[in-house]
Every structure is written in C-alpha cells, then in structure tokens.
Design an enzyme around this catalytic site. Sequence first.
Site, PDB file in Angstrom:
ATOM      1  N   THR A   1       0.804  -1.222   0.000  1.00 33.16           N
ATOM      2  CA  THR A   1       0.000   0.000   0.000  1.00 33.16           C
ATOM      3  C   THR A   1       0.832   1.264   0.000  1.00 33.16           C
ATOM      4  O   THR A   1       0.290   2.356  -0.196  1.00 33.16           O
ATOM      5  CB  THR A   1      -0.908   0.028   1.244  1.00 33.16           C
ATOM      6  OG1 THR A   1      -0.092   0.013   2.424  1.00 33.16           O
ATOM      7  CG2 THR A   1      -1.843  -1.180   1.254  1.00 33.16           C
TER       8      THR A   1
ATOM      9  N   CYS B   1       2.904   2.984   9.249  1.00 37.72           N
ATOM     10  CA  CYS B   1       2.035   3.012  10.426  1.00 37.72           C
ATOM     11  C   CYS B   1       2.865   2.908  11.692  1.00 37.72           C
ATOM     12  O   CYS B   1       4.033   2.533  11.672  1.00 37.72           O
ATOM     13  CB  CYS B   1       1.050   1.832  10.405  1.00 37.72           C
ATOM     14  SG  CYS B   1       0.021   1.700   8.939  1.00 37.72           S
TER      15      CYS B   1
ATOM     16  N   CYS C   1      -1.130   0.207  15.146  1.00 30.12           N
ATOM     17  CA  CYS C   1      -2.199   0.601  14.219  1.00 30.12           C
ATOM     18  C   CYS C   1      -3.378  -0.358  14.334  1.00 30.12           C
ATOM     19  O   CYS C   1      -3.194  -1.588  14.308  1.00 30.12           O
ATOM     20  CB  CYS C   1      -1.668   0.619  12.783  1.00 30.12           C
ATOM     21  SG  CYS C   1      -2.917   1.134  11.567  1.00 30.12           S
TER      22      CYS C   1
ATOM     23  N   ARG D   1       3.770   7.026   2.644  1.00 28.19           N
ATOM     24  CA  ARG D   1       2.998   8.136   3.215  1.00 28.19           C
ATOM     25  C   ARG D   1       2.337   7.682   4.511  1.00 28.19           C
ATOM     26  O   ARG D   1       2.141   6.485   4.749  1.00 28.19           O
ATOM     27  CB  ARG D   1       1.953   8.662   2.223  1.00 28.19           C
ATOM     28  CG  ARG D   1       0.955   7.631   1.756  1.00 28.19           C
ATOM     29  CD  ARG D   1      -0.009   8.228   0.736  1.00 28.19           C
ATOM     30  NE  ARG D   1      -0.907   7.236   0.170  1.00 28.19           N
ATOM     31  CZ  ARG D   1      -2.019   6.802   0.741  1.00 28.19           C
ATOM     32  NH1 ARG D   1      -2.372   7.285   1.932  1.00 28.19           N
ATOM     33  NH2 ARG D   1      -2.781   5.897   0.164  1.00 28.19           N
TER      34      ARG D   1
ATOM     35  N   CYS E   1      -0.165   6.784   7.493  1.00 28.45           N
ATOM     36  CA  CYS E   1      -1.492   6.180   7.644  1.00 28.45           C
ATOM     37  C   CYS E   1      -2.455   7.215   8.221  1.00 28.45           C
ATOM     38  O   CYS E   1      -2.143   7.903   9.194  1.00 28.45           O
ATOM     39  CB  CYS E   1      -1.393   4.971   8.580  1.00 28.45           C
ATOM     40  SG  CYS E   1      -2.972   4.211   8.988  1.00 28.45           S
TER      41      CYS E   1
ATOM     42  N   CYS F   1      -3.984   5.600  12.010  1.00 29.05           N
ATOM     43  CA  CYS F   1      -3.242   5.564  13.279  1.00 29.05           C
ATOM     44  C   CYS F   1      -2.361   6.797  13.492  1.00 29.05           C
ATOM     45  O   CYS F   1      -1.796   6.970  14.559  1.00 29.05           O
ATOM     46  CB  CYS F   1      -2.382   4.306  13.360  1.00 29.05           C
ATOM     47  SG  CYS F   1      -0.952   4.278  12.244  1.00 29.05           S
TER      48      CYS F   1
ATOM     49  N   ASP G   1      21.755  13.643  48.881  1.00 31.29           N
ATOM     50  CA  ASP G   1      20.477  14.298  49.144  1.00 31.29           C
ATOM     51  C   ASP G   1      19.859  13.748  50.425  1.00 31.29           C
ATOM     52  O   ASP G   1      19.811  12.522  50.638  1.00 31.29           O
ATOM     53  CB  ASP G   1      19.527  14.074  47.970  1.00 31.29           C
ATOM     54  CG  ASP G   1      18.196  14.749  48.159  1.00 31.29           C
ATOM     55  OD1 ASP G   1      18.095  15.943  47.855  1.00 31.29           O
ATOM     56  OD2 ASP G   1      17.256  14.073  48.635  1.00 31.29           O
TER      57      ASP G   1
END
Length: 506
Positions: free
Chosen positions: A30, A34, A38, A63, A65, A68, A450
């Site tokens: 695709t 993601c 996702c 590119r 998603c 998500c 401390d």
Amino acid sequence: MHTDTERCVRAVQSKDTRFDGWFFTAVLTTRIYCRPSCPAVPPRPGNMTFYPSAAACRQAGFRACRRCRPDSSPGSPEWNHRADLTARAMRLIADGTVDREGVPGLAARLGYSTRQIERRLLAEVGAGPLALARAQRAQTARLLIETTPMPMADVAFAAGFSSVRTFNDTVREVFALSPGELRARAPRTRADRTTGPGAPTAPATAGTLSLRLPFRAPLHPDNLFGHLAATAVPGVEEWRDGAYRRTLRLPYGHGIVALAPRAGHIACRLTLADPRDLTVAISRCRRLLDLDADPAAVDDLLRADPLLAPLVDAAPGRRVPRTVDEAEFAVRAVLGQQVSTAAARTHAARLVTAHGEPVDDPEGGLSRLFPATEALAALDPERLALPRARRATLTTLVARLADGTLTLGAGSDWAPTRERLLALPGFGPWTAGVIAMRALGDPDAFLPTDLGVRRAARNLGLPATPAALTAHAAAWRPWRAYAVQYLWATDSHPINHLPDRGRTPA
C-alpha cells in the site's frame, strides 16, 4: 530495534503500544507507514519493512497512515537516555535548531562538520537533519490545519516552511491530501476531536491550541505534577483547576501552557504570541514531563532490586520532572541550596518581580517570564537577599551563561557539562547532580548526598552513607534518576502528591 525483524513483526501483530515511536512499519503493497499499534488488520510479514523514523519512511516513498497517525507517536526514548552525537542532534532538531539556524547552525552547536552529522544520522535514523526537520514541520502543519482557522499561508510560515509551494508539496507528499482537503476531513464533533493521540481536546481560540500529548503507559502523575506545583514560582508558575500552568520563553516570543494529567494522555493548552513557536513549545512540554521515556524498561530494571520492587509495584511509571528552560533551572537550583522549598520559591519570586518581563494571562494568575540570563547578569549582587557565598555562586553562574562559556540545553554533552558546573565556585555534587537530572535530562544522574534520598534509603534497609549507596546503586544504571524519584516518593513532602484542585497555596 528496527533491524530485529522478528521482534518488530510480533509487536505489530500484537498491536503493542509500548513500541510506538521505537520504529515504524512500512507496508510494501500500500506504500503506507504506520505505528506498531495501528488498529488496522496487520499486513503479512512479507509485506512489512521497518524504519527507525517517520522521516526515513517518507524518504523511502511511503505516506502516513490516516487511521493511526504515526507522526503523533511518542518520541523514541533512544534519544533521551543517550548523550552521543546522534542523540544530541535529535534533541536539538526537536527543539527547532535546524528550522532557525539551518544544518550549519546544528553542526556549530555540536562541534562537528555538517558532513559528519548527516552521515551519522543517516546511519542510525535513516534520514538526514533536513529530512527530520521537514517531517517535524509536516506534523506541526497538520496540527495547525486541523485545529485552527488560520489561513493556509499563515499555517505554512508558522510551521516553518519557507514558501507556500513547499508547504503544499510537503503536505500532499506526506498525507496524500492537499491542505484544504486535510482541513475538510478534520473532525468537527467533540467525540471525534478526542480520537487518536495528538488530536485536539477543545476548540482552539485565537492564539490558543488545545491538544493531547501521548506517552507510553504507565505514567504515575503524583510526583511529576506534585513536584512542579510544590516548587512553582509565583507569577511564572501555578496550579489552577487541576492543571500545572506556566509562562514560556520561546525563540519568537512568549507563551503560556496548561498541562493536566488525563487517562491515556496529557491535556495541553498552549497560548502563543507567535505560532512559529508551536513545534518548540510542544517539544519542551514533552521534555518537561519526560513523556518520551520508556517506563517498562526503567521499571523492569529497578524492580530487580528486591528493596525497590515494592515501591515500583505500588506506583509504576514514575517520571523525572524536568524543565522547559535549562538556564532558569540552574539559577533556581543555586537559589535552593541548603534552604527549604518555600524559601527557594521566595528567592526566585523576588528575582522574577524585579527582573521578569510582564505578560498577560486572561485565564489565570501568571504575570511574568522568568528573567533572561542577560538581565540577571546585569543585576547588582548586593541587592540579593542571599548569603555572600551564594551570591558569588549565582553571579558567576549567570555570567558564564550570559557570555556563552557555559551552555545548558538539549544538545549538551552531559559529562563535560557536569565537569564545567563542578568547576564553578559553590557548586558541589548535589547542585551539579540535580541540574544534570532535571535540566540536562541525564537519566542516570544520582543524588547520594540528598537528605531525602538518604532518609528513604535508611528506611528501606539500603546503605545510608553516600559511598555505600552509590556502590549499591550501580545495579540501577542507567536509570538512577528514576530510582531517586521512587526514593523521594517514600516521604510525605508535597512534591510527591497532586495538589488539591484549585490554585497553588501562597
């Protein structure tokens, strides 16, 4: 981690949110990338490849998603527990250094050539400094497009783009939508607005943006917000209506932020004088609350000590309260030497009243910025209501900060900076250690001298002397700063509890 394919596949198939930000999943069929968690049906293992950063995914032609929103993942904890060149460069890029000063400015701050920095980042992160800064600008642009009515040209320049054309091209490339289409698809109802990390939590008014800051669970907010509220300097900080609020000194102007713990996120409301400061403001708020930490790794290691295990099991996910301004914290650390929390607040409030720049706060009681080091360097030391030795310590510190011989910031190398602090008059191990822990962000900073740490150690059956406690704490490395938080939390001091709802008591 992205090189361990089998482990990455298991994380994706189990939708494990703990790995969000550690790596990104790119789907070959695709061309979408993601976050590991996702909610979509996981692709076949053969169709997955993994990258260490969103910028690397984009450089490879993938590119983001839309479901998500991988760009809204918590930042990788890798860059917050290391002090090498790559980690320091990543922290400076997140603080907007490349946008303001370019790659040569980044190189100058780090003391390396631009070629060395680009080669190191490409090897470890999969993208160079320009690509990483561009990815950050794209995320800022999406926030402004979806949550404000700003004209697109104003969004472009506020997000750090040099031209509207570059802005349009980048948004199309990253989100496969034009800026106008992205705004049209933005959720309109409150239910939609609270869907997904990074989504706004309330409609934005002019100059104000409300959003959610994601983190890796668990997060225990009591000591985190309790510390910030109990040490709040009047006029600069306050606890109001369940939120920690403070003024911010930013590169292009000033701002006011309100941060409140919520289930699964931190509600963040930002009011900025200049929208170009949005990316830096978000980065500094995340750093303040230590939101990019990996609590699972921290707690698993500390839980291995049987004397610490009950504390970790009782309240897992403690964070180290840090700062939005390293120089400010160093000044406040000196003011807090050998005095109570209330006395330290009083000393700081006097400096703020005399030298802080005024700001307007229609929503609360904030009135000033903490004074800049240049203003403090010009003050008359005789007018400071401090012992003479501490006056000398403070004036020496601010002089070094003002002339640049001492730099404290996201790109600081922890060990050399600590040595320079210890060389200043009046700086001992405690002062240098607390600055390393809370200002420089060193997760292994330890405070064996401390009083609160020693008292907690004695009550738990740990060695009580600094030398013996340090030897025992070697097993807690590299997370000793978090062990300090668990030890401090055994006390009933106000820093360990969320304040009552309402204003911070005077």
